[in-house]
Design a protein around this motif. Structure first.
Motif, PDB file in Angstrom:
ATOM      1  N   ILE A  68     -10.845   4.659   5.132  1.00 63.31           N
ATOM      2  CA  ILE A  68     -10.888   5.935   4.428  1.00 63.31           C
ATOM      3  C   ILE A  68     -10.735   7.021   5.490  1.00 63.31           C
ATOM      4  CG2 ILE A  68     -12.185   7.449   2.895  1.00 63.31           C
ATOM      5  CD1 ILE A  68     -13.792   4.976   2.016  1.00 63.31           C
ATOM      6  N   VAL A  69      -9.623   7.734   5.453  1.00 68.45           N
ATOM      7  CA  VAL A  69      -9.332   8.778   6.428  1.00 68.45           C
ATOM      8  C   VAL A  69      -9.596  10.116   5.756  1.00 68.45           C
ATOM      9  CG1 VAL A  69      -7.602   9.730   7.983  1.00 68.45           C
ATOM     10  CG2 VAL A  69      -7.556   7.287   7.423  1.00 68.45           C
ATOM     11  N   GLU A  70     -10.507  10.890   6.320  1.00 63.10           N
ATOM     12  CA  GLU A  70     -10.914  12.143   5.688  1.00 63.10           C
ATOM     13  C   GLU A  70     -10.379  13.344   6.448  1.00 63.10           C
ATOM     14  OE1 GLU A  70     -15.151  11.865   5.586  1.00 63.10           O
ATOM     15  OE2 GLU A  70     -15.163  10.777   3.683  1.00 63.10           O
ATOM     16  N   ASP A  71      -9.970  14.372   5.700  1.00 65.41           N
ATOM     17  CA  ASP A  71      -9.673  15.663   6.299  1.00 65.41           C
ATOM     18  C   ASP A  71     -10.400  16.742   5.508  1.00 65.41           C
ATOM     19  OD1 ASP A  71      -8.211  16.102   3.981  1.00 65.41           O
ATOM     20  OD2 ASP A  71      -6.249  15.891   4.940  1.00 65.41           O
ATOM     21  N   ARG A  72      -9.987  17.995   5.667  1.00 65.34           N
ATOM     22  CA  ARG A  72     -10.714  19.093   5.017  1.00 65.34           C
ATOM     23  C   ARG A  72     -10.688  18.984   3.495  1.00 65.34           C
ATOM     24  NH1 ARG A  72      -7.611  24.070   6.904  1.00 65.34           N
ATOM     25  NH2 ARG A  72      -5.957  22.536   7.029  1.00 65.34           N
ATOM     26  N   ARG A  73      -9.602  18.437   2.942  1.00 62.53           N
ATOM     27  CA  ARG A  73      -9.385  18.513   1.499  1.00 62.53           C
ATOM     28  C   ARG A  73      -9.410  17.159   0.815  1.00 62.53           C
ATOM     29  NH1 ARG A  73      -4.304  18.724  -1.265  1.00 62.53           N
ATOM     30  NH2 ARG A  73      -4.437  19.744  -3.313  1.00 62.53           N
ATOM     31  N   ASP A  74      -8.886  16.151   1.471  1.00 63.87           N
ATOM     32  CA  ASP A  74      -8.666  14.860   0.832  1.00 63.87           C
ATOM     33  C   ASP A  74      -9.419  13.732   1.528  1.00 63.87           C
ATOM     34  OD1 ASP A  74      -6.853  16.062  -0.908  1.00 63.87           O
ATOM     35  OD2 ASP A  74      -5.145  15.656   0.416  1.00 63.87           O
ATOM     36  N   ALA A  75      -9.578  12.647   0.778  1.00 64.96           N
ATOM     37  CA  ALA A  75      -9.963  11.358   1.348  1.00 64.96           C
ATOM     38  C   ALA A  75      -8.765  10.444   1.114  1.00 64.96           C
ATOM     39  CB  ALA A  75     -11.212  10.807   0.673  1.00 64.96           C
ATOM     40  N   VAL A  76      -8.177   9.936   2.190  1.00 66.04           N
ATOM     41  CA  VAL A  76      -6.984   9.104   2.087  1.00 66.04           C
ATOM     42  C   VAL A  76      -7.419   7.641   2.161  1.00 66.04           C
ATOM     43  CG1 VAL A  76      -4.721   8.574   3.050  1.00 66.04           C
ATOM     44  CG2 VAL A  76      -5.614  10.910   3.162  1.00 66.04           C
ATOM     45  N   PHE A  77      -7.385   6.976   1.020  1.00 68.70           N
ATOM     46  CA  PHE A  77      -7.778   5.573   0.929  1.00 68.70           C
ATOM     47  C   PHE A  77      -6.574   4.723   1.321  1.00 68.70           C
ATOM     48  CE2 PHE A  77     -10.790   7.833  -1.602  1.00 68.70           C
ATOM     49  CZ  PHE A  77     -11.978   7.131  -1.467  1.00 68.70           C
ATOM     50  N   THR A  78      -6.792   3.848   2.285  1.00 70.72           N
ATOM     51  CA  THR A  78      -5.677   3.153   2.923  1.00 70.72           C
ATOM     52  C   THR A  78      -5.930   1.653   2.962  1.00 70.72           C
ATOM     53  OG1 THR A  78      -5.314   5.092   4.327  1.00 70.72           O
ATOM     54  CG2 THR A  78      -4.289   3.034   5.033  1.00 70.72           C
ATOM     55  N   ARG A  79      -4.856   0.896   2.752  1.00 71.99           N
ATOM     56  CA  ARG A  79      -4.919  -0.551   2.899  1.00 71.99           C
ATOM     57  C   ARG A  79      -3.723  -1.006   3.729  1.00 71.99           C
ATOM     58  NH1 ARG A  79      -6.042  -5.279  -1.655  1.00 71.99           N
ATOM     59  NH2 ARG A  79      -5.508  -7.030  -0.307  1.00 71.99           N
ATOM     60  N   THR A  80      -3.944  -1.974   4.603  1.00 75.07           N
ATOM     61  CA  THR A  80      -2.883  -2.474   5.464  1.00 75.07           C
ATOM     62  C   THR A  80      -3.097  -3.955   5.747  1.00 75.07           C
ATOM     63  OG1 THR A  80      -1.779  -2.210   7.610  1.00 75.07           O
ATOM     64  CG2 THR A  80      -4.158  -1.797   7.545  1.00 75.07           C
ATOM     65  N   ASP A  81      -2.016  -4.643   6.037  1.00 67.66           N
ATOM     66  CA  ASP A  81      -2.102  -6.052   6.436  1.00 67.66           C
ATOM     67  C   ASP A  81      -1.561  -6.254   7.847  1.00 67.66           C
ATOM     68  OD1 ASP A  81       0.589  -5.659   6.098  1.00 67.66           O
ATOM     69  OD2 ASP A  81       0.880  -7.216   4.574  1.00 67.66           O
ATOM     70  N   GLY A  82      -1.408  -5.154   8.604  1.00 64.02           N
ATOM     71  CA  GLY A  82      -0.855  -5.244   9.942  1.00 64.02           C
ATOM     72  C   GLY A  82       0.638  -4.997   9.981  1.00 64.02           C
ATOM     73  N   GLU A  83       1.290  -4.968   8.828  1.00 65.31           N
ATOM     74  CA  GLU A  83       2.726  -4.675   8.756  1.00 65.31           C
ATOM     75  C   GLU A  83       3.011  -3.540   7.761  1.00 65.31           C
ATOM     76  OE1 GLU A  83       4.923  -8.198   7.920  1.00 65.31           O
ATOM     77  OE2 GLU A  83       4.196  -9.281   9.686  1.00 65.31           O
ATOM     78  N   LEU A  84       2.371  -3.606   6.605  1.00 64.08           N
ATOM     79  CA  LEU A  84       2.582  -2.623   5.551  1.00 64.08           C
ATOM     80  C   LEU A  84       1.351  -1.725   5.442  1.00 64.08           C
ATOM     81  CD1 LEU A  84       4.443  -1.792   3.082  1.00 64.08           C
ATOM     82  CD2 LEU A  84       3.012  -3.337   1.720  1.00 64.08           C
ATOM     83  N   ILE A  85       1.580  -0.450   5.120  1.00 60.34           N
ATOM     84  CA  ILE A  85       0.497   0.496   4.879  1.00 60.34           C
ATOM     85  C   ILE A  85       0.714   1.143   3.523  1.00 60.34           C
ATOM     86  CG2 ILE A  85      -0.618   2.642   5.616  1.00 60.34           C
ATOM     87  CD1 ILE A  85       0.287   2.037   8.463  1.00 60.34           C
ATOM     88  N   VAL A  86      -0.315   1.143   2.696  1.00 63.75           N
ATOM     89  CA  VAL A  86      -0.305   1.881   1.437  1.00 63.75           C
ATOM     90  C   VAL A  86      -1.482   2.838   1.480  1.00 63.75           C
ATOM     91  CG1 VAL A  86      -0.558   1.743  -1.072  1.00 63.75           C
ATOM     92  CG2 VAL A  86       0.814   0.033   0.132  1.00 63.75           C
ATOM     93  N   SER A  87      -1.208   4.123   1.322  1.00 61.19           N
ATOM     94  CA  SER A  87      -2.287   5.116   1.381  1.00 61.19           C
ATOM     95  C   SER A  87      -2.211   6.024   0.166  1.00 61.19           C
ATOM     96  CB  SER A  87      -2.198   5.942   2.666  1.00 61.19           C
ATOM     97  OG  SER A  87      -1.070   6.791   2.647  1.00 61.19           O
ATOM     98  N   LEU A  88      -3.379   6.336  -0.358  1.00 58.64           N
ATOM     99  CA  LEU A  88      -3.502   7.157  -1.566  1.00 58.64           C
ATOM    100  C   LEU A  88      -4.441   8.318  -1.272  1.00 58.64           C
ATOM    101  CD1 LEU A  88      -3.160   7.658  -4.654  1.00 58.64           C
ATOM    102  CD2 LEU A  88      -5.124   6.121  -4.984  1.00 58.64           C
ATOM    103  N   ALA A  89      -3.949   9.544  -1.402  1.00 56.16           N
ATOM    104  CA  ALA A  89      -4.774  10.736  -1.184  1.00 56.16           C
ATOM    105  C   ALA A  89      -5.480  11.115  -2.478  1.00 56.16           C
ATOM    106  CB  ALA A  89      -3.910  11.896  -0.692  1.00 56.16           C
ATOM    107  N   LEU A  90      -6.800  11.194  -2.393  1.00 52.20           N
ATOM    108  CA  LEU A  90      -7.647  11.572  -3.529  1.00 52.20           C
ATOM    109  C   LEU A  90      -8.585  12.694  -3.085  1.00 52.20           C
ATOM    110  CD1 LEU A  90      -8.603   7.948  -4.692  1.00 52.20           C
ATOM    111  CD2 LEU A  90      -7.104   9.527  -5.933  1.00 52.20           C
ATOM    112  N   PRO A  91      -9.209  13.408  -4.017  1.00 52.08           N
ATOM    113  CA  PRO A  91     -10.176  14.431  -3.614  1.00 52.08           C
ATOM    114  C   PRO A  91     -11.312  13.835  -2.776  1.00 52.08           C
ATOM    115  CG  PRO A  91      -9.623  14.654  -5.935  1.00 52.08           C
ATOM    116  CD  PRO A  91      -9.019  13.366  -5.478  1.00 52.08           C
ATOM    117  N   ARG A  92     -11.850  14.611  -1.849  1.00 53.87           N
ATOM    118  CA  ARG A  92     -12.915  14.117  -0.976  1.00 53.87           C
ATOM    119  C   ARG A  92     -14.137  13.665  -1.750  1.00 53.87           C
ATOM    120  NH1 ARG A  92     -14.037  16.369   4.885  1.00 53.87           N
ATOM    121  NH2 ARG A  92     -15.896  15.238   4.316  1.00 53.87           N
ATOM    122  N   ALA A  93     -14.341  14.214  -2.939  1.00 53.68           N
ATOM    123  CA  ALA A  93     -15.528  13.861  -3.735  1.00 53.68           C
ATOM    124  C   ALA A  93     -15.378  12.528  -4.453  1.00 53.68           C
ATOM    125  CB  ALA A  93     -15.805  14.962  -4.760  1.00 53.68           C
ATOM    126  N   THR A  94     -14.243  11.878  -4.328  1.00 54.32           N
ATOM    127  CA  THR A  94     -14.017  10.606  -5.016  1.00 54.32           C
ATOM    128  C   THR A  94     -15.031   9.558  -4.572  1.00 54.32           C
ATOM    129  OG1 THR A  94     -11.650  11.057  -5.161  1.00 54.32           O
ATOM    130  CG2 THR A  94     -12.337   8.759  -5.444  1.00 54.32           C
TER     131      THR A  94
END
Length: 283
Positions: free
Chosen positions: A209-235
């Motif tokens: 979970i990568v956080e910045d001022r506005r979003d929480a970016v929920f991320t999944r990876t297997d070492g080759e592929l990355i899928v990231s979804l930006a949601l509100p920080r309060a999620t």
């Protein structure tokens, strides 16, 4: 420093704070992602003690968080002008050089930091990434982009990035001019986190979970592929992970990497979160 003061100089009638108290609070606010409040506290500390190295270092971190590279470099160089071997300032400049793909400068700064502080795990981890980048073969041709319009984002979803761990962008939703830059920055951040986990013998990185001022970016990876979804920080973290897991399955299906149909459960449907790999929070 002028930029920092212009952005964050607080109003009158403030609580009386000592420099150490202001900086302690600023560090806490920075870690919470409350950068404007942190900047105001740093500016207050510098009003009292303009030559405080810790205050200038925090100012540099805040500029980095706002992606203001030029003033961040100025602050890091100011610190080094007063303490040429300051490990954190050297690391800060090295990270910027890594982001800018200036491998030689990054390498030199890290070697300089490690010469004086051999037991500096963050510098060692980043140096491993620099060496891996130098030795890496040319990036493979990107696979065909999945039809991301079929990947249904949850109602609060702000952005979806599908990329490779070398930073290459496969697809994004919505399509934006900066999607490639976001994919590259996310990949570099995960590379640093992966190297740190490996050095600590904590295993590979699967979820973050990568956080910045506005979003929480929920991320999944297997070492080759990355899928990231930006949601509100309060999620709620559990719900955010369920959402990104669903999109991970759908992306695998679109790319032809998984057998069977994609997951069809809507984001509001409770489900078991896979527990085999712990989630790492990066802020």
């Amino acid at each position: 420093m002028t930029i920092l003061r212009r952005l964050w100089t607080p109003r009158d009638g403030r609580e009386s704070l000592s420099v150490p108290d202001a900086l302690r609070r600023a560090e806490l606010r920075r870690r919470e992602g409350r950068y404007a409040e942190a900047g105001a506290l740093v500016a207050r500390a510098l009003e009292i003690d303009a030559g405080n190295l810790h205050a200038h270092l925090l100012a540099a971190y805040l500029h980095v968080a706002r992606r203001a590279t030029a003033p961040a470099k100025e602050e890091f160089h100011w610190v080094l002008g007063h303490d040429p071997n300051h490990a954190r300032a050297l690391l800060g400049l090295a990270r910027i050089a890594f982001e800018e793909r200036d491998t030689r400068t990054c390498h030199d700064l890290l070697r300089r930091a490690l010469r004086f502080y051999p037991e500096f795990p963050e510098a060692s981890a980043l140096l491993e990434l620099v060496r891996a980048r130098e030795a890496a073969p040319p990036a493979p041709v990107a696979p065909a982009a999945p039809r991301v319009e079929r990947l249904r984002l949850p109602g609060t979803g702000r952005a979806l990035i599908i990329g490779r761990t070398d930073g290459g962008l496969i697809a994004s939703q919505p399509v934006t001019d900066d999607a490639k830059d976001v994919s590259e920055a996310l990949a570099r951040m995960l590379q640093v986190a992966t190297a740190a986990l490996r050095r600590a013998a904590l295993g590979p990185l699967h979820r973050a979970i990568v956080e910045d001022r506005r979003d929480a970016v929920f991320t999944r990876t297997d070492g080759e592929l990355i899928v990231s979804l930006a949601l509100p920080r309060a999620t709620d973290p559990t719900q955010g992970l369920l959402d990104v897991n669903r999109l991970w399955s759908a992306t695998q299906h679109e790319l032809g990497l998984a057998a069977g149909p994609p997951a069809t459960a809507p984001s509001s449907t409770p489900a078991d979160t896979p527990g085999a790999a712990p989630t790492r929070r990066i802020s």
